[in-house]
Design a protein around this motif. Structure first.
Motif, PDB file in Angstrom:
ATOM      1  N   HIS B  21       0.835  -1.211   0.000  1.00 61.17           N
ATOM      2  CA  HIS B  21       0.000   0.000   0.000  1.00 61.17           C
ATOM      3  C   HIS B  21       0.870   1.262   0.000  1.00 61.17           C
ATOM      4  N   VAL B  22       1.992   1.225   0.694  1.00 59.89           N
ATOM      5  CA  VAL B  22       2.916   2.373   0.670  1.00 59.89           C
ATOM      6  C   VAL B  22       3.372   2.637  -0.769  1.00 59.89           C
ATOM      7  N   ARG B  23       3.810   1.576  -1.432  1.00 57.37           N
ATOM      8  CA  ARG B  23       4.225   1.703  -2.833  1.00 57.37           C
ATOM      9  C   ARG B  23       3.099   2.261  -3.696  1.00 57.37           C
ATOM     10  N   ARG B  24       1.874   1.784  -3.441  1.00 60.40           N
ATOM     11  CA  ARG B  24       0.716   2.199  -4.243  1.00 60.40           C
ATOM     12  C   ARG B  24       0.405   3.689  -4.037  1.00 60.40           C
ATOM     13  N   ILE B  25       0.394   4.112  -2.767  1.00 63.87           N
ATOM     14  CA  ILE B  25       0.072   5.518  -2.478  1.00 63.87           C
ATOM     15  C   ILE B  25       1.146   6.428  -3.068  1.00 63.87           C
ATOM     16  N   GLN B  26       2.395   6.012  -2.969  1.00 63.23           N
ATOM     17  CA  GLN B  26       3.473   6.860  -3.468  1.00 63.23           C
ATOM     18  C   GLN B  26       3.538   6.892  -4.996  1.00 63.23           C
ATOM     19  N   GLY B  27       3.338   5.769  -5.630  1.00 61.51           N
ATOM     20  CA  GLY B  27       3.622   5.687  -7.063  1.00 61.51           C
ATOM     21  C   GLY B  27       2.407   5.691  -7.964  1.00 61.51           C
ATOM     22  N   ILE B  28       1.240   5.413  -7.430  1.00 68.57           N
ATOM     23  CA  ILE B  28       0.086   5.245  -8.306  1.00 68.57           C
ATOM     24  C   ILE B  28      -1.052   6.189  -7.985  1.00 68.57           C
ATOM     25  N   VAL B  29      -1.326   6.384  -6.682  1.00 67.31           N
ATOM     26  CA  VAL B  29      -2.480   7.189  -6.307  1.00 67.31           C
ATOM     27  C   VAL B  29      -2.168   8.673  -6.489  1.00 67.31           C
ATOM     28  N   SER B  30      -3.109   9.380  -7.099  1.00 68.32           N
ATOM     29  CA  SER B  30      -2.983  10.822  -7.297  1.00 68.32           C
ATOM     30  C   SER B  30      -3.544  11.554  -6.094  1.00 68.32           C
ATOM     31  N   ALA B  45       9.828  -0.596  10.137  1.00 63.44           N
ATOM     32  CA  ALA B  45       9.189   0.694   9.888  1.00 63.44           C
ATOM     33  C   ALA B  45      10.213   1.698   9.345  1.00 63.44           C
ATOM     34  N   LYS B  46      11.374   1.735   9.976  1.00 63.16           N
ATOM     35  CA  LYS B  46      12.413   2.678   9.529  1.00 63.16           C
ATOM     36  C   LYS B  46      12.856   2.387   8.100  1.00 63.16           C
ATOM     37  N   ALA B  47      12.986   1.099   7.775  1.00 62.56           N
ATOM     38  CA  ALA B  47      13.435   0.738   6.429  1.00 62.56           C
ATOM     39  C   ALA B  47      12.433   1.207   5.382  1.00 62.56           C
ATOM     40  N   VAL B  48      11.155   1.040   5.681  1.00 63.74           N
ATOM     41  CA  VAL B  48      10.139   1.483   4.733  1.00 63.74           C
ATOM     42  C   VAL B  48      10.137   3.011   4.643  1.00 63.74           C
ATOM     43  N   ALA B  49      10.190   3.682   5.787  1.00 61.57           N
ATOM     44  CA  ALA B  49      10.142   5.145   5.813  1.00 61.57           C
ATOM     45  C   ALA B  49      11.322   5.747   5.043  1.00 61.57           C
ATOM     46  N   ALA B  50      12.459   5.071   5.109  1.00 63.17           N
ATOM     47  CA  ALA B  50      13.664   5.610   4.466  1.00 63.17           C
ATOM     48  C   ALA B  50      13.516   5.709   2.956  1.00 63.17           C
ATOM     49  N   ARG B  51      12.621   4.929   2.395  1.00 64.78           N
ATOM     50  CA  ARG B  51      12.451   4.953   0.935  1.00 64.78           C
ATOM     51  C   ARG B  51      11.429   5.986   0.469  1.00 64.78           C
ATOM     52  N   VAL B  52      10.837   6.731   1.436  1.00 64.27           N
ATOM     53  CA  VAL B  52       9.769   7.677   1.094  1.00 64.27           C
ATOM     54  C   VAL B  52      10.149   9.071   1.592  1.00 64.27           C
ATOM     55  N   ASP B  53      10.128  10.070   0.728  1.00 61.97           N
ATOM     56  CA  ASP B  53      10.439  11.436   1.134  1.00 61.97           C
ATOM     57  C   ASP B  53       9.441  11.948   2.166  1.00 61.97           C
ATOM     58  N   GLY B  54       9.930  12.537   3.246  1.00 56.98           N
ATOM     59  CA  GLY B  54       9.046  13.176   4.218  1.00 56.98           C
ATOM     60  C   GLY B  54       8.199  12.197   4.988  1.00 56.98           C
ATOM     61  N   CYS B  55       8.705  10.999   5.208  1.00 60.32           N
ATOM     62  CA  CYS B  55       7.935   9.983   5.918  1.00 60.32           C
ATOM     63  C   CYS B  55       8.624   9.631   7.233  1.00 60.32           C
TER      64      CYS B  55
END
Lengths: 339, 339, 339, 339
Positions: B21-30, B45-55
């Motif tokens: 869902h993180v990937r979907r919200i970042q890359g697909i959802v407008s 959690a940290k590993a996932v957050a590190a791949r997203v700006d401002g997360c």
């Protein structure tokens, strides 16, 4: 820009197609927004801009391209206006998604090709959206696996319920078969070298004087043969099908079997009534892919070379329609930029 | 917030589903981005957050919900953790998309229902993503036209290639048939009033002791009968089909005829191998629809009532599986909020 | 007789079905001809006989069976008349093809069974013609290969456009589902041990008081579960489908995709409007196979045991329809003659 | 003879096809039997005759045709032997069913045409058995209703798993496309006026030197265009498909969806492996129809004119294959006998 920034797009042309792309970028595409719209009809541009936060209306494409808040350009104006907009964008080194056709003829396409070649890197993607249709994508992926062996033949069907009033016999080639031109080149990975056009008796439902349907045969430099039934007044709907015949098997798309009903003595399903229905997903994915690649600084879609080759094939096709017989396609040497 | 603002989402749970869902919200959802991720496993959690700006990464859902940059919550943690997160979000009047099941049983679902009822307006959407699958959407739309007359029967097939090691006979009902529970209620617009479960001889390919397949029969308060074949070790792929039989015709989805090949003595196509393949579009559309509605201040998807009713039907189904015979479903009175 | 002689058949009953069999034997079946027709309506018998060279009309079945030019008997009279005709034929050791049902109930079927058992060899074939339908034959052949593994479930659909005026709720079981009773036993090679009948709200198009549709669930002595949707006023046509779910795959027949059209916004095909259309081939093959086997002195088709078992299952089904709940099927021990 | 007599047939040629027709007449066709078989190989003729009651073996066709117990002739010898047998049968005014091709070339076909014209009534039927295939029959019947409007285009696919060792590039036209020649003329009710043959790169699976596949384009005197993909080493099976595109819709046959399986990651069905499998029914119906019409003293099937026109089109096709370009078809004036 970095990939975390939102891509700010100037949309040139706010007719049906341009307005639809504005809606798509705003409501569907992730990571992009419309910051400028351009139309020679100032009122129309303003009306579209008013529905989008932070969007400015322009009447001149070049002025829009110099705005601070424009990172990329989507060209959806009429075909004859494409060349000037493309050259202006290349002059400013701006990424472009240009609706098909790239330009209306091969000579003008060559000038755009030359401009991008001089720039030294690719900036322009042509809007051959079928490359993003999930069915075509699966077909291409299957061919790439090599399971079916090499492709020998390709059968295409392209049917519209009815043609618009301004449609001419030549436009069946240059406007409609243009898609199969690209599909054939892309699926087979080969250039088209000759075109023959057969002219069945026109349908009683075609407007007076329109040669509809037509049956087009392509030959390629890899020895394959592709045929296209183009029938723009078939009456029953919009239908696009393709079957690739390979050395060990065939694959067909476009039968559209999503929901099957039994009712009133018949089983079956509905046929899409126009291309915006059939290819809605393809447009969505095309724009998302373009926005994603552009934010990464890349161009991954159909190139100016693809736009030029399609124009050259369509020109040969129109000659074949007019003069009869088999017409060879002449292409310039392919620049290294498009290798 | 106004609809021009980007929706900032806290994703709770960063396992397979949450990360997707993180990937979907970042890359697909407008119009949405992930501003927070929460997991009891701080490193994950940290590993996932590190791949997203401002997360920002959190270990506690409530802390994340109090952050300034969180407008809405997506719950993708394990089922037993849902109730606490849901109650916390309702306490803060935050919009929620909660993966199915709403909660693991009807009693806990009722507590969430009561909390939202007290709040006085709907905030929670349950993740029954099939309601966003293009095929189910077309089926529902066709039923709504009334062309086929009233629905009398519904035949469902739900097949998985293989079940995960932890799967129990009860989970065929509570985890798998849970989807058909919602599909039946939604397509027919009726509540399920009784459940019968038949137990065919288990497949030799089912793990020892697993009652697989099962054949489930629902009766509804509108007099319809729905059946579900659930077979989670069918071996050949992931396949979901539904046929509604109405007074004047039937409609079937799920045959999946997108591409047809001829090869090695057979014609046909491939079968999806898991639900992320079959329902990828449905998840994309679900999240886009949720983000769009949330930005408009609305809830348009499946409600807490739908989550509660599914839980109650599944509980009755598990009893029918265990005890044999026909088990009636008891629901509390439907609050006006969900009328 | 030797296999080079033409088989001379007495057809008992010259109603719609009997007259159709006369036409079939005379015009389609190789190696057989009709030498006698029998009907209580002497005029009708004479009218049919007059159209066939060398055919005598009778009003009494027994008299016809004693004629010199009668080698075999085809019983197509009404169900209640079957028992007497069957016993008379067995008494004369004549080969019989008896239209379904063998007899109207299990008790009378048992008397025929006993008579054939005393005779010591099989003489009677029951007219379950689906065993000769090319699609069912392919399905059975596939199951026999073992490729799909053992069958676990069987889903049947049986739909008629409209029921005749005299049709009762019980006849949906005893007349229509009777076919699926045999199909289930034959495809699975198992006996049916219990029947449950669910009663959806009747269709608005069903005659007043008729419980239509019904949803029937069979359990078998091999642990399989079979379901039957019977819907005799579906409005759209005659449709018979079957899907067998096995341990390694499924197989489905009855979709009827012979010709696909695109027209008026829809793709698809026509649905047969009655059983004589859908099963024309099956009847032709049934009679040819019976004539061939009879000339060789053999009986290869469905036996009196099959007719008896179908009657017993249908009786249980009618009880389940009337009383609700699950009704067990009691069969006598299977005589060695039918092993 | 009167229609109540059994038709006594002399079968000329007892190779694979002839022997199969003997089996068919004896075991399947009603109202006909084989009274004579003829083969230059006396032993082979005797062996076939020995399996049929009342059947005499001959080595000379003319002698067989003079036998008292021969009412009609079925010619299944090699193509070059057809002319003499046809002329002999016409000389004796005997009804004939002649396997395709009528004769190997247009000139010899014309001689047979002339002989029948002099005789003054039709006696010869040519074995274009696709006209008896249930799918082609339905397609033709639909076209005849006029629902789809007039036909504009016809797309044919003709695929064999592998070609026999003696097959030449010319035989793809004269032996295989010969069927589509007749299908095109029959379905459209128009004569073929020109042929173009495209030569894709041969498949790696085609024998060395064989131009396989080929893509053939027909033009007709009614202004229609028909195309034929002929691919005799496609590897995957025997597949014959046709789609007629008309003014208001299209109709397609040959998809062969009788049984659908789900297995090992794929849904779909099997493809017939040769023409005897795909067209078994067509042969059965062809012979039954021929026997029925002959017993009534009629000829209702494809005529000598049809055989001649097919030969003329195939000759033009072979020239088009050899020389390239478009080759016009020249036919003699159609005699009134075939109006």
């Amino acid at each position: 820009m970095t990939s975390s920034d939102t891509l700010r797009v100037a949309v040139i042309g706010t007719g049906k197609m341009g307005a639809d792309h504005v809606r798509r970028i705003q409501g569907i595409v992730s990571g992009a927004r419309v910051s400028a719209v351009v139309d020679v009809d100032a009122e129309r541009a303003k009306a579209v801009a008013a529905r989008v936060d932070g969007c400015t209306a322009y009447t001149d494409p070049v002025t829009a391209m110099t705005a601070d808040d424009v990172d990329a350009v989507l060209i959806a104006s009429s075909g004859p206006a494409h060349e000037a907009a493309l050259l202006a964008a290349l002059d400013r080194d701006l990424p472009v998604l240009c609706e098909k056709p790239l330009t209306p003829d091969a000579a003008s396409a060559l000038r755009v090709l030359e401009a991008e070649r001089k720039l030294g890197h690719r900036r322009v993607q042509v809007g051959f959206m079928r490359r993003y249709d999930p069915e075509y994508v699966r077909l291409k992926a299957l061919l790439n696996t090599g399971q079916l062996g090499r492709p020998l033949m390709l059968h295409n069907r392209h049917r519209n319920a009815a043609s618009p009033p301004f449609f001419t016999s030549e436009m069946l080639i240059s406007d409609s078969v243009a898609h199969e031109t690209d599909v054939t080149r892309w699926l087979l990975g080969q250039e088209i070298t000759a075109v023959t056009v057969l002219r069945p008796r026109p349908s009683v439902n075609a407007p007076d004087g329109l040669q509809d349907p037509q049956f087009v045969v392509f030959e390629t430099d890899g020895g394959a043969v592709a045929d296209v039934e183009i029938f723009v007044n078939c009456g029953f709907g919009y239908q696009v099908q393709a079957e690739v015949v390979c050395e060990r098997g065939t694959a067909r798309i476009g039968d559209g079997h999503a929901m099957v009903t039994n009712m009133a003595g018949r089983w079956g399903g509905t046929i899409a009534q126009d291309f915006t229905d059939r290819f809605a997903d393809a447009y969505d994915r095309e724009l998302q892919a373009w926005a994603d690649a552009t934010r990464r600084g890349e161009v991954t879609g159909p190139s100016v070379w693809d736009g030029y080759a399609a124009a050259a094939v369509c020109e040969a096709g129109v000659r074949a329609l007019t003069d009869g017989g088999r017409v060879e396609v002449e292409l310039v040497e392919r620049p290294g930029l498009y290798a």
